[in-house]
Design a protein around this motif. Structure first.
Motif, PDB file in Angstrom:
ATOM      1  N   GLU A  85      53.479 -38.064  15.102  1.00  0.00           N
ATOM      2  CA  GLU A  85      52.903 -38.786  13.981  1.00  0.00           C
ATOM      3  C   GLU A  85      51.476 -38.325  13.703  1.00  0.00           C
ATOM      4  OE1 GLU A  85      53.179 -42.994  14.507  1.00  0.00           O
ATOM      5  OE2 GLU A  85      55.360 -42.978  14.804  1.00  0.00           O
ATOM      6  N   GLU A  98      48.043 -39.653  13.405  1.00  0.00           N
ATOM      7  CA  GLU A  98      47.426 -40.895  13.877  1.00  0.00           C
ATOM      8  C   GLU A  98      46.138 -41.182  13.111  1.00  0.00           C
ATOM      9  OE1 GLU A  98      49.196 -42.494  15.859  1.00  0.00           O
ATOM     10  OE2 GLU A  98      50.304 -41.125  17.158  1.00  0.00           O
ATOM     11  N   TRP A 120      51.520 -36.433  20.153  1.00  0.00           N
ATOM     12  CA  TRP A 120      52.682 -36.311  21.026  1.00  0.00           C
ATOM     13  C   TRP A 120      53.842 -37.180  20.544  1.00  0.00           C
ATOM     14  CZ3 TRP A 120      54.374 -40.803  23.361  1.00  0.00           C
ATOM     15  CH2 TRP A 120      53.483 -41.861  23.400  1.00  0.00           C
ATOM     16  N   ARG A 121      53.524 -38.175  19.703  1.00  0.00           N
ATOM     17  CA  ARG A 121      54.578 -39.028  19.137  1.00  0.00           C
ATOM     18  C   ARG A 121      55.183 -38.423  17.869  1.00  0.00           C
ATOM     19  NH1 ARG A 121      52.935 -44.988  18.234  1.00  0.00           N
ATOM     20  NH2 ARG A 121      51.346 -44.063  16.870  1.00  0.00           N
TER      21      ARG A 121
END
Length: 355
Positions: free
Chosen positions: A192, A194, A189-190
């Motif tokens: 990125e 992860e 959701w960022r």
């Protein structure tokens, strides 16, 4: 084994300092925080290092060079944007090849080094080994969930409702199995990739992921408060030495380091503190846990529990505490009349004014 050091972040929590300087180069006891990690890697017997850099690559490359000063062979890997820790592994794929590697976040500070972690990983050969520490607010970190035997069974990145208080510190050890797991990752959701998702894929595929609890001290030096705390910790172990000039009207108390070329005149320095090469302290008080950078001047002022970067000037301003003062900054008294504050502040600055 190789090392992958990440130094590509933008350092938003250290603005405005990081508008013009890489956060990994902000000094702790007059040495860039990045250098402590490079030294820990070399002490662990690792010599090949991939250094992931971003927009501040020129400054980092100038500071680190080819790595020979640390006993390392450095290869620079350009990351066009900070798109996540797993993305850093992705762009380093060709460099890492089929070697095991330690991934170290360049703005993290760990007391005691990583030699023991590397030795344990080499002996036990899990697919991955992570470093954990207990934190007060795990919502700001990647969080691990362990089973009764201490094996990692789940990971979440900055969860709203954490399942434990065990945060991932900035050191990871991986076998080549992580590359296939990274390839499975999708942007979070960022936006990125992860590393927690990549480790999660390893767990889901039945591979062994081990954890080690930090027994010493760890800090992510991403904000001013943490930078000052790490500076305090490092200065606590400073060995006093005087290689500059201190006149007979001055007083040094406790663990004070005066580097070559520094001059202290009619002043009092209470350690632990360090005065950088070429700095001049006149008619002033420098208190505990203060690092004065190279070629700074402090005149007619008091400063304590602070970091002052090279070439800054502080003159006749009374007392300064708990501050991070950037390169080439001038701190001077304001006119007494009219009663007003005159400010020149960079983007995202914070100013506290007592009227």
């Amino acid at each position: 084994m190789k090392a992958l050091v990440l130094a590509g972040g933008s350092g938003t929590r250290l603005r405005p300092i990081t508008h013009t300087s890489a956060k990994q180069l902000v000094p702790v006891a007059n040495k860039p925080v990045l250098f402590y990690g490079l030294e820990a890697i070399a002490e662990a017997g690792i010599t090949e290092l991939g250094l992931v850099v971003g927009d501040a690559h020129a400054a980092i490359e100038a500071a680190v060079g080819d790595g020979s000063a640390f006993g390392l062979q450095v290869t620079y890997l350009r990351q066009e944007a900070p798109l996540g820790l797993a993305h850093a592994v992705l762009i380093a794929r060709d460099y890492l090849g089929d070697d095991d590697f330690v991934m170290y976040l360049g703005d993290n500070f760990i007391v005691g080094g990583i030699t023991g972690l590397v030795e344990r990983f080499t002996a036990e050969r899990p697919a991955a080994q992570i470093l954990l520490t207990r934190v007060g607010d795990p919502r700001q970190f990647g969080v691990a969930e362990l089973d009764a035997d201490g094996r990692v069974i789940g990971l979440e990145e900055k969860p709203e409702h954490p399942k434990s208080d065990l945060a991932l510190a900035g050191v990871y050890l991986f076998s080549p199995a992580v590359h296939a797991a990274v390839a499975e990752c999708k942007p979070s959701w960022r936006g990125e990739l992860e590393i927690t998702d990549a480790i999660g894929h390893l767990i889901e595929s039945g591979q062994r992921v081990e954890s080690t609890m930090i027994t010493g001290y760890w800090k992510d030096t991403g904000n001013v408060t943490d930078m000052l705390e790490v500076n305090r910790l490092v200065l606590e172990s400073a060995e006093p030495r005087v290689e500059g000039l201190v006149d007979v009207a001055s007083e040094l108390i406790g663990r004070v380091v005066i580097e070559p070329g520094a001059v202290v005149e009619r002043s009092r320095v209470v350690g632990p503190a360090i005065i950088g090469g070429g700095a001049r302290i006149r008619d002033s008080y420098v208190g505990p846990y203060t690092s004065i950078g190279a070629s700074c001047t402090v005149t007619g002022s008091e400063i304590e529990y602070s970091i002052v970067l090279p070439r800054a000037s502080i003159a006749e301003v009374g007392r300064i505490e708990s501050s991070l003062i950037g390169h080439d900054v001038e701190v001077t008294p304001a006119p007494h009349t009219p009663r007003a504050h005159r400010l020149v502040l960079g983007d995202h600055s914070r100013a506290r004014i007592s009227s």
